[in-house]
Design a protein around this motif. Sequence first.
Motif, PDB file in Angstrom:
ATOM      1  N   CYS A  34       0.692  -1.102  -0.154  1.00 39.52           N
ATOM      2  CA  CYS A  34       0.015  -0.120   0.015  1.00 39.52           C
ATOM      3  C   CYS A  34       0.798   1.396  -0.122  1.00 39.52           C
ATOM      4  O   CYS A  34       1.815   1.306   0.852  1.00 39.52           O
ATOM      5  N   CYS A  37       0.298   2.925   3.744  1.00 36.32           N
ATOM      6  CA  CYS A  37       0.799   2.395   4.885  1.00 36.32           C
ATOM      7  C   CYS A  37       1.525   1.392   4.882  1.00 36.32           C
ATOM      8  O   CYS A  37       1.759   0.639   5.813  1.00 36.32           O
ATOM      9  N   CYS A  55      -6.513  -1.489  -0.428  1.00 33.81           N
ATOM     10  CA  CYS A  55      -5.678  -1.833   1.064  1.00 33.81           C
ATOM     11  C   CYS A  55      -6.667  -2.552   2.178  1.00 33.81           C
ATOM     12  O   CYS A  55      -7.505  -2.268   2.489  1.00 33.81           O
ATOM     13  N   CYS A  58      -5.911   0.085   5.647  1.00 34.23           N
ATOM     14  CA  CYS A  58      -6.395   1.421   5.707  1.00 34.23           C
ATOM     15  C   CYS A  58      -7.334   1.555   4.593  1.00 34.23           C
ATOM     16  O   CYS A  58      -7.860   2.914   4.535  1.00 34.23           O
TER      17      CYS A  58
END
Length: 295
Positions: A34, A37, A55, A58
């Motif tokens: 991602c 994150c 993702c 998140c």
Amino acid sequence: MLPIVVPKGSWETWTEEQCIEALYQARWPHGFRCPACNYPHCSVSRTRKHPLYVCSSCRLQTSITAGTVMHGTRTPLRLWFRAMLWIGEEATSVELSEVLGVTYKTAWLIGHKLRDALTLVAEESKLSGSVAVTGGVYGWRCFSSLVTEPTDQPIVIGAELDGEEIQFVKMVQMDLSVVGKSRLLTRYVYDVFSEFHAEVDFKRVKTFAYRGMKSFKPLSAILMKAMHWFDHTLQGLGPKHLQAYLNQQAFVYNINRSGQGLLWYLMRLCGSTMTITYRQLTRPRARVPNRYWAA
Ligand SMILES: [Zn+2]
């Protein structure tokens, strides 16, 4: 590094799905990450033309082209990949637009976006070991003139040598404040080039003054070939985009010497480089774009 499965056969037979898969591998050679994150897991939504990677941590939605040179493009990836091959063909934007079946403006923009990614590589690479330098002056359709024109652009070319063999080259349009009004390439100009474009421990073995009696022909030939392309194929270049085209010429020389596949290299580079916009390319003063490197 894992190899990318470059679509086989002629580009006309490549499917968009094959190109998406190739770009996925170029972007995430060790699996999805991602961009926000760095989480390694996602679900895939295929409701659009290109898949969206969501993702699992998140919930950020990332398209296959987000944060790459192809960011926001409406041009199919298979045409982008064909344009990457064109980088090695010393052709014009008009020819690219005819091959791709897109407008001249689209072809011009694709070409500049690809060259912008090459500029990033050129800016980060420095010459090391045994280095030879020489130069020339490129003018608007009169590069070999002995009369210095206000529009003349001094260029220094440096090369890493293995014996007499050229391993890697770098061509730089020198700042006119360094060269001065004469536009002549003096030892001072070569010293400035070396300071910015060679490693601190480089060993300069050869310096050839412009218009000197002696010349390191293999190195001069690379620069002359570039100037010939500018004048006879591109019908002359102004100072604004000259460095980008020098980067393209140096890249093609270096990639052919390295034995790496051009398409493979460009797919990986473009999959990890943030694009430059049309406005940034055409504004009066070029601005260094924000860069993005994927994990
Ligand atoms: Zn995330």
